[in-house]
Design a protein around this motif. Sequence first.
Motif, PDB file in Angstrom:
ATOM      1  N   UNK A 153       0.918  -1.332   0.049  1.00 24.31           N
ATOM      2  CA  UNK A 153       0.059   0.052   0.071  1.00 24.31           C
ATOM      3  C   UNK A 153       0.803   1.275  -0.068  1.00 24.31           C
ATOM      4  N   UNK A 154       2.072   1.140   0.499  1.00 26.02           N
ATOM      5  CA  UNK A 154       2.956   2.411   0.549  1.00 26.02           C
ATOM      6  C   UNK A 154       4.080   1.891   0.128  1.00 26.02           C
ATOM      7  N   UNK A 155       4.629   2.901  -0.592  1.00 22.11           N
ATOM      8  CA  UNK A 155       5.996   2.653  -1.221  1.00 22.11           C
ATOM      9  C   UNK A 155       7.004   3.936  -0.753  1.00 22.11           C
ATOM     10  N   UNK A 156       8.322   3.706  -0.581  1.00 18.99           N
ATOM     11  CA  UNK A 156       9.456   4.456  -0.145  1.00 18.99           C
ATOM     12  C   UNK A 156      10.282   4.515  -1.390  1.00 18.99           C
ATOM     13  N   UNK A 157      10.396   5.710  -1.960  1.00 20.22           N
ATOM     14  CA  UNK A 157      11.007   5.823  -3.280  1.00 20.22           C
ATOM     15  C   UNK A 157      12.304   6.633  -3.131  1.00 20.22           C
ATOM     16  N   UNK A 158      13.250   6.232  -3.868  1.00 24.34           N
ATOM     17  CA  UNK A 158      14.611   7.201  -3.973  1.00 24.34           C
ATOM     18  C   UNK A 158      14.755   7.890  -5.491  1.00 24.34           C
ATOM     19  N   UNK A 159      14.788   9.128  -5.529  1.00 21.76           N
ATOM     20  CA  UNK A 159      15.093   9.786  -6.745  1.00 21.76           C
ATOM     21  C   UNK A 159      16.202  10.836  -6.702  1.00 21.76           C
ATOM     22  N   UNK A 160      16.569  10.890  -7.612  1.00 27.68           N
ATOM     23  CA  UNK A 160      17.848  11.924  -7.924  1.00 27.68           C
ATOM     24  C   UNK A 160      16.982  13.180  -8.695  1.00 27.68           C
ATOM     25  N   UNK A 161      17.420  14.479  -8.296  1.00 29.11           N
ATOM     26  CA  UNK A 161      16.872  15.548  -8.630  1.00 29.11           C
ATOM     27  C   UNK A 161      17.655  16.171  -9.517  1.00 29.11           C
ATOM     28  N   UNK A 162      17.017  16.784 -10.661  1.00 30.17           N
ATOM     29  CA  UNK A 162      17.818  17.669 -11.646  1.00 30.17           C
ATOM     30  C   UNK A 162      17.316  18.923 -11.954  1.00 30.17           C
ATOM     31  N   UNK A 163      17.667  19.707 -12.834  1.00 28.32           N
ATOM     32  CA  UNK A 163      17.127  21.047 -12.981  1.00 28.32           C
ATOM     33  C   UNK A 163      15.559  21.114 -13.353  1.00 28.32           C
TER      34      UNK A 163
END
Length: 458
Positions: A153-163
Amino acid sequence: MKVIICGAGQVGSNIARQLAQEKNDVTIIDMSPELARKIGDELDVRSMVGHASHPAVLEEAGADDADMLIAVTYSDEVNMVACQVAHSIFNIPKKIARIRAQDYIRPQWAQLFARENMPIDAIISPEMEVARAIERRLKVPGAFDTVSFADGKVQVIGVRLDENCPIIHTPLEQLTELFPGLNVTVLAIYRDGRMRVPEREDQMFPGDDVYFAADANHVERVMPLFGHEEEEARSIVIIGGGNIGLHLAQLIEKKMRNVSVKLIDSNRARAERITDDLERTVVLHGSALDPDLLQEANAARAETIVALTNDDQVNILASLLAKGQGTRKAITLINNPVFGNLVTSLGVDVVVDPRATTVSEILRHIRRGRIRGLHSFRDGAAEVVEGVALETSPLVGKPLRDLKLPPGIIIGAVIHDGEVILPRGDSVIEPNDRVIILGLQDVIQKMESMFSVGLEFF
């Protein structure tokens, strides 16, 4: 807690490091004098040289009054016998074993590890755990890490941010006003080699690695706000037909029905054998470093290549060759952590660390209290835990704004009567709610105590 760890390889040494940092009494056993000496010099643990399944060695390690034995040597048989000896002779309450050979853990042999036969409380299969972790990443394109909690039901997600991320340079406290549909909780930001739990006034910047919790039903709408609008892959090339590659192909066939899969393996006998275990996957024999074979696998038109051989260098080079031919994304298995920080600058999009996946699964069984799920990030820099809030928990019965959580701890989501609630200041946790919570390394024990019975926390 008194813990004996059998095996001082990468998994054993990392478990020892985490437990030693939490002031547990740790003894680690390995056949290699060099490994034992190295870990004894680096960590506040007792190290021994010896055969981990021998009763005399376990007795010398303190098995008479140990609380737990974790067997993670490279031999399945040593791991199993160590657990048997720990039970039969020393009555150690909890025993965890890493088992690689899939024949031992097939459903029809489940009774093998029953208490009256070979009592092992938790079996860790690294290959299956890694395959599941990769399949989760494939379902969330743009994420470098994704973990499911609360039965998905819940996801913990890692993302890299860009401009291109529309929410950079914006204080977190303003995000709800600017994006009313942003139903997420930013849990942690990894910047300049440091993991931190953000404050309300903090901002996110290009180059940040951001971890957030979201209702699984809203992930597709949330990802564009973090600058990621990649489409789910429809064509995947898997390099390596070992246990991980085979399990991944089977998971894709079962759970991603519209995806075309090709698998390349350099061993002809293995390639022929796994063909019988797969339904829709096209299996090719040859070297993944052969450009002509990559063309035959149609790598140029594939959205994702997943490199899963036992050779880090083959995985890296095959990933880069495929991307050179036009593959959009590369997911690459790296066993040597030294390579992990280098390859992303070369063009690898996602690095899979099998050691980290195995460590997280073992830690889930170590943590006390009503812990239902756990994942460790960045070599233990932070842990996300799913726990059940008991009536005695300090989390229960107060608005979240009044809890005064210690620095380094943040609540990401609450599941109440099956409904996902993203926490706000006036949210109240009730007994038996499931809580997703992140804690930095130095407060993990405090976070664990929130789900224990009768412990004073504040």
